[in-house]
Design an enzyme around this catalytic site. Sequence first.
Site, mmCIF file in Angstrom:
data_model
loop_
_atom_site.group_PDB
_atom_site.id
_atom_site.type_symbol
_atom_site.label_atom_id
_atom_site.label_comp_id
_atom_site.label_asym_id
_atom_site.label_seq_id
_atom_site.Cartn_x
_atom_site.Cartn_y
_atom_site.Cartn_z
ATOM 1 N N CYS A 183 0.815 -1.219 0.000
ATOM 2 C CA CYS A 183 0.000 0.000 0.000
ATOM 3 C C CYS A 183 0.845 1.263 0.000
ATOM 4 O O CYS A 183 0.439 2.291 -0.528
ATOM 5 C CB CYS A 183 -0.956 0.000 1.190
ATOM 6 S SG CYS A 183 -0.163 -0.325 2.778
ATOM 7 N N HIS A 216 -2.523 6.969 3.075
ATOM 8 C CA HIS A 216 -1.067 7.059 3.158
ATOM 9 C C HIS A 216 -0.618 8.283 2.344
ATOM 10 O O HIS A 216 -0.934 8.402 1.152
ATOM 11 C CB HIS A 216 -0.402 5.809 2.588
ATOM 12 C CG HIS A 216 -0.520 4.599 3.456
ATOM 13 N ND1 HIS A 216 -1.127 4.599 4.696
ATOM 14 C CD2 HIS A 216 -0.082 3.318 3.245
ATOM 15 C CE1 HIS A 216 -1.056 3.368 5.217
ATOM 16 N NE2 HIS A 216 -0.433 2.581 4.354
#
Length: 361
Positions: free
Chosen positions: A158, A251
């Site tokens: 990710c 993120h």
Amino acid sequence: MSEKLKVGILGGTGMVGQRFISLLENHPWFEVVTIAASPRSAGKRYEDAVGDRWKMDTPMPEAVKDIVVMNVNEVEKVAAGVDFVFSAVDMTKDEIRAIEEAYAKTETPVVSNNSAHRWTPDVPMIIPEINSDHTQIIEKQKERLGTKRGFIAVKPNCSIQSYTPALKAWEEFEPYEVVATTYQAISGAGKTFKDWPEMVGNIIPYIGGEEEKSEKEPLRVLGTCEDGEIKLAKEPVITCQCIRVPVLNGHTAAVFVKFRKKPTKEQLIEKLENFRGAPQDLELPSAPKQFIQYMTEDNRPQVTLDVDYEKGMGVSIGRLREDTVYDWKFVGLSHNTVRGAAGGAVLCAELLKAKGFIAAK
């Protein structure tokens, strides 16, 4: 409903498994018919097996509540009722490698969220907009496994999703050196603030194994297919720090880039905004219409405002400016459990279906 492909979720009670289930609700191509988990959950209704551990913002889909959870270790039994599976099992890497290969050998394609097979030479690691051509190595994998339709495909970590798409969009300018710091949400550890109260108002400057993945996985994604395996890209050389921050989803990356061919700001923005790949060309159901958006405001992208861009499947880039040491720097943002995990795997499965690798048994 019978025309939809029958899907099994391996590790369906965990956070990523739950995200798969929520994303697949009302999916036009896929229908969740089987959920498998650890022996302690097996035999229970899905709603009872999850109990008070449902971590999604949206309610548990009605269609899955009464599905009786199967034992993920009963491979033949689980595989018998599905056309393919998504894997989000929580095991050791050796156990994951073994169980995913076992499912593939039952002639059941496996699309995995796990890291265990990311460096298996003939397993493609796919960001569908960037390296859809890597699916060609699946034929070599089938030869090794002795299968006709069973194989494994994985999605990458990710943490790389917020900056690797930009590097691909800019490849003609030859980025050769990258420094990235990622600020990673707690859902990346499978947790919420309720589970992890010590993260409130806190930063932890270490996420086990994450920096190595963030530095190396982009080179596999940006690599080329040769002789049935992926030849890694030699550049850009990437160095990374990964920091856990008190954010639920999203993120963020602060990135510095050196280019061999010096682009203008206008050229860089144009490449971002016009970047598209196979999912957009094929009009896959989960594909963002605009994969990368460039944001001109000085204070964007922000997690609270932008993490759900394109239903969490798009990437937001901002603060692109010249740097005094490197050539350019920017900030990127991606949704770590949608684009970065389950959503990226769903899009990968859609690509594999569109290319004929996944079909009804």
